[in-house]
Design an enzyme around this catalytic site. Sequence first.
Site, PDB file in Angstrom:
ATOM      1  N   CYS A 178       8.960  39.820  22.548  1.00 12.99           N
ATOM      2  CA  CYS A 178       9.583  38.715  21.814  1.00 12.99           C
ATOM      3  C   CYS A 178       9.881  37.610  22.830  1.00 12.99           C
ATOM      4  CB  CYS A 178      10.839  39.182  21.092  1.00 12.99           C
ATOM      5  SG  CYS A 178      12.046  40.001  22.166  1.00 12.99           S
ATOM      6  N   THR A 179      10.620  36.600  22.440  1.00  9.88           N
ATOM      7  CA  THR A 179      10.824  35.435  23.305  1.00  9.88           C
ATOM      8  C   THR A 179      11.610  35.769  24.569  1.00  9.88           C
ATOM      9  OG1 THR A 179      10.867  34.066  21.311  1.00  9.88           O
ATOM     10  CG2 THR A 179      11.600  33.044  23.362  1.00  9.88           C
TER      11      THR A 179
END
Length: 249
Positions: A178-179
């Site tokens: 994810c980020t």
Amino acid sequence: MNEKIAILSTYSFVNIEEPANLIPKLLLIAKRKYVRGTILLSKEGFNGSFSGSYENVNLVLEELIKLTVPKDVNVKINYSDLHPFQKLKVRLKKEIVAMNVDDLNVDLFKGEYIESKDWDSFITKQDVIVIDTRNDYEVEIGTFKSAINPYTKTFKQFPAWVHQNEKLLKGKKIAMFCTGGIRCEKSTSLLKSIGYDDVYHLKGGILQYLEDTQNKNNLWQGECFVFDDRRAVEDDLSPSERHTRLPST
């Protein structure tokens, strides 16, 4: 020469008995130090992204750690010419990243970290499935080569996708990203809680990976969506010119 603005992103899954009691203290120091951004607090931990001078964002982080006493804390700092946040918000939430799954103890129950330097070799193995745990509009502008897109509109839809794709996931090594690390960390906790054993996630997320590796093997394709006024960053972490005018989320 003007000082660069530091953008500090941090999270930790740690039990906080009375998170509401922390709000006035954090607001006070952040306002005094001219720090902008958002800090989310819940009984499961904290999640924040805020900007200011390097010294001041670290003072806010120190206060956050002093108040919550986490076993470990994830911290990432980037730099910008301008504040990417317009306001300061410290909010109480049921979850620091909303999945809507009850009784999930991420602090005690999660998958294994994969360091940035080992990620490329790990995700190219034949028996590894790579899953992008972000929302579809984030995946659309950039993701890892061969990663599965669950096409979720919100993170709350991810548990249903997992249950619907049991045949795809069963018996595989599952690598998620994810980020900044928080959503994929919580995703590993979900999978571990329902019986998946070989579950892994990218430590520090995409942003840490890009900083550490400079995308030397070109497995990352496109740009990385971020939840501030930059909208997206290139693989060298500079603000995206192409996506600067995207509407705020």
